[in-house]
Design an enzyme around this catalytic site. Structure first.
Site, PDB file in Angstrom:
ATOM      1  CB  ILE A 182      32.633  40.964  32.537  1.00  9.75           C
ATOM      2  CG1 ILE A 182      32.342  41.755  31.601  1.00  9.75           C
ATOM      3  CG2 ILE A 182      33.078  39.780  32.430  1.00  9.75           C
ATOM      4  CD1 ILE A 182      33.467  41.719  30.367  1.00  9.75           C
TER       5      ILE A 182
ATOM      6  CG  ASP B 112      27.382  49.897  28.425  1.00 14.70           C
ATOM      7  OD1 ASP B 112      26.779  49.275  27.582  1.00 14.70           O
ATOM      8  OD2 ASP B 112      28.657  49.887  28.425  1.00 14.70           O
TER       9      ASP B 112
ATOM     10  N   GLY C 173      33.655  47.977  32.021  1.00 16.35           N
ATOM     11  CA  GLY C 173      34.978  48.683  32.306  1.00 16.35           C
ATOM     12  C   GLY C 173      34.875  50.112  32.861  1.00 16.35           C
TER      13      GLY C 173
ATOM     14  CG  HIS D 269      28.562  44.950  31.022  1.00 21.34           C
ATOM     15  ND1 HIS D 269      29.679  44.460  31.094  1.00 21.34           N
ATOM     16  CD2 HIS D 269      28.429  45.498  29.809  1.00 21.34           C
ATOM     17  CE1 HIS D 269      30.415  45.070  30.182  1.00 21.34           C
ATOM     18  NE2 HIS D 269      29.543  45.811  29.482  1.00 21.34           N
TER      19      HIS D 269
END
Length: 285
Positions: free
Chosen positions: A208, A188, A211, A193
């Site tokens: 961040i 990903d 998830g 991120h």
């Protein structure tokens, strides 16, 4: 309108071959925090190729990286700005235990497009099977800010009644400062991120955590705490992403075991238990 719901739903499924090996599994497990302590026999199940067990959430990255968030945005009828995209929820149904290495056929399609008013939600379904039959089914809910309001179906509510009483078990898991940088090596590559400038454009003070990294860390905690470390007992796993996690924070994972299932809630300790995962259920044997 950047999203053409009818075109997206009518598009032919995309089918392709995926493959993975023990190195991919080990990298994924390290990316969700496995391997501490490094010589712990319980952790070696996730990190040592000679005794490798595959955590079912590996299905979210097997063969092609994050199947729901990135590839779903290239489907027919979908044209959106990546900075306006968030992963809203994830579910996995396991048909058989995932082998440590394999080759399979993955079929991707847009299963639903929902109009939430101020946002749109895409449901990308990925069905994976090998020569012995179905392996797993992934549903990824992709939340796209500012793309709703065309009068479409709002879709079902994913909200569950809160678990009753205090949790039976509570564990905490630290998120390393470099956790997102390691996890993204499983496929990903969303700059949200890793790139501070991109994160600011997207409305966050800094990059961040994925998830799906929190998703994997949480399932590992449930398996290790309540299922005796037996990954093959997991039958399905669903969550709603209720908030963000920043690398360096601590996850507080609360568990309410029931008959054949575990309700779970996850929060960020350092931000006054801000919700991270909600409406989370692990079904098991």
């Amino acid at each position: 309108m950047p999203i053409d719901a009818a075109k997206a739903l009518a598009a032919e499924p995309r089918t392709g071959e995926i493959s993975w090996n023990s190195k991919d599994v080990q990298l994924y497990h390290l990316g969700i925090g496995a391997g501490l302590p490094a010589t712990d026999p319980d952790e070696l199940r996730y990190t040592l190729e000679s005794r490798l067990h595959v955590l079912p959430s590996f299905a979210t990255v097997a063969g092609s990286g994050s199947p729901g968030v990135i590839s779903g945005l290239s489907m027919p009828g979908i044209e959106v700005d990546l900075a306006r995209v968030l992963h809203g929820g994830q579910s996995i149904v396991l048909h058989r235990p995932i082998p440590a290495r394999g080759t399979a056929t993955a079929t991707n399609r847009i299963a639903a497009v929902y109009d939430k008013g101020k946002a749109a939600v895409l449901v990308l379904r990925t069905e994976v099977a090998d020569t012995d039959g179905p392996l797993w089914t992934n549903d990824s809910q992709i939340f796209i800010k500012g793309e709703g309001g065309w009068g479409g179906d709002r879709g079902p509510s994913a909200r569950l009644e809160p678990p009753a009483g205090d949790p039976d078990r509570t564990v905490e898991r630290s998120v390393r400062e470099d956790q997102a940088l390691l996890y993204r090596l499983s496929g990903d590559w969303n700059p949200l991120h890793a790139d501070p400038e991109f994160a600011k454009v997207a409305g966050f003070e800094r990059p961040i955590l994925h998830g799906l990294c929190t998703y994997g860390m949480t399932l590992k905690a449930v398996v290790d705490t309540l299922l005796g470390g037996d990954v093959t007992r997991v039958r399905s796993y669903v969550t709603r992403f209720a908030g963000v996690v920043y690398p360096g924070e601590t996850l507080r994972i609360r568990m309410w075991p029931g008959e054949g299932s575990v309700r779970v809630a996850v929060s960020a300790v350092e931000r006054d238990d801000a919700p991270v995962l909600a409406d989370t259920v692990v079904e098991h044997t």
